[in-house]
Design an enzyme around this catalytic site. Structure first.
Site, PDB file in Angstrom:
ATOM      1  N   CYS A  62       0.830  -1.205   0.000  1.00  0.00           N
ATOM      2  CA  CYS A  62       0.000   0.000   0.000  1.00  0.00           C
ATOM      3  C   CYS A  62       0.869   1.262   0.000  1.00  0.00           C
ATOM      4  O   CYS A  62       1.554   1.550   0.976  1.00  0.00           O
ATOM      5  CB  CYS A  62      -0.910  -0.063   1.224  1.00  0.00           C
ATOM      6  SG  CYS A  62      -1.411   1.483   1.932  1.00  0.00           S
ATOM      7  N   CYS A  65       0.509   3.704   2.809  1.00  0.00           N
ATOM      8  CA  CYS A  65       1.043   3.188   4.075  1.00  0.00           C
ATOM      9  C   CYS A  65       2.540   3.455   4.134  1.00  0.00           C
ATOM     10  O   CYS A  65       3.071   3.889   5.147  1.00  0.00           O
ATOM     11  CB  CYS A  65       0.821   1.681   4.193  1.00  0.00           C
ATOM     12  SG  CYS A  65      -0.904   1.187   4.164  1.00  0.00           S
TER      13      CYS A  65
END
Ligand SMILES: *[C@@H]1O[C@H](CO)[C@@H](O)[C@H](O)[C@H]1NC(C)=O
Length: 176
Positions: A62, A65
């Site tokens: 991600c 993230c």
């Protein structure tokens, strides 16, 4: 193992272009400095029930993230001063833990104090989060309910939908 005899097949389907993610991965490579962020799993989750914690739920692929990684590390280095433990949970490795929190957006941040959990919604990570802890701003946030029950750890046929910077990712865990 908490979670029992569970599924092995994990399918991660990406419904959007993944090319951007690959670029971000390179940037995410950090110097091999000792991390103060503790990876938490279902097997040592009970540690989170005691004391004060800040937790980050993330997925390895991600991009948004990864963008928070270095700030999260910096925050964790200050953890001792703030008297707080800092952890991270890989939602792909630990679908049971993320399912318990109904995490659908990544990254997701939670504050835990003596087993009481609250969602941390920002705005920022480093400075804002320090104030959040120092000034106990979490006290004005409604705690989560229902997480405590082991029954909420339903794993069979679990599917998660994660929305990451506008892209939708799906992870499906199959029961054997
Ligand atoms: C929890 O378990 C993981 C996996 O075994 C380990 O890497 C991590 O350091 C543990 N965390 C703590 C706080 O003990």
């Amino acid at each position: 193992m908490a979670g029992g005899a569970l599924p092995t097949a994990l399918l991660v389907a990406c419904l959007a272009a993944a090319a951007a993610a690959a670029d971000d991965l390179e940037q995410a490579a950090m110097p091999a400095e000792e991390s103060r962020v503790q990876p938490m799993t279902a097997s040592n989750w009970t540690l989170v029930m005691e004391g004060e914690w800040m937790l980050k739920f993330y997925a390895p692929w991600c991009p948004s993230c990864q963008q928070t990684d270095s700030e999260w590390e910096t925050f964790a280095k200050n953890g001792e001063t703030l008297q707080i433990s800092v952890g991270k949970i890989d939602v792909i490795q630990e679908p049971g833990l993320s399912g318990r929190f109904f995490v659908t957006t990544l990254p997701a941040f939670f504050h835990a104090k003596d087993g009481i959990f609250r969602r941390y919604r920002g705005p920022g990570i480093y400075e804002d989060l320090q104030n959040y802890i120092l000034e106990k701003k979490w006290q004005s946030v409604e705690p989560l309910t229902g997480w405590k029950s082991p029954a909420s750890l339903t794993m069979s046929g679990m599917a998660g939908l994660f929305s990451i910077s506008g892209k939708i990712w799906v992870s499906i865990k199959f029961k054997e």
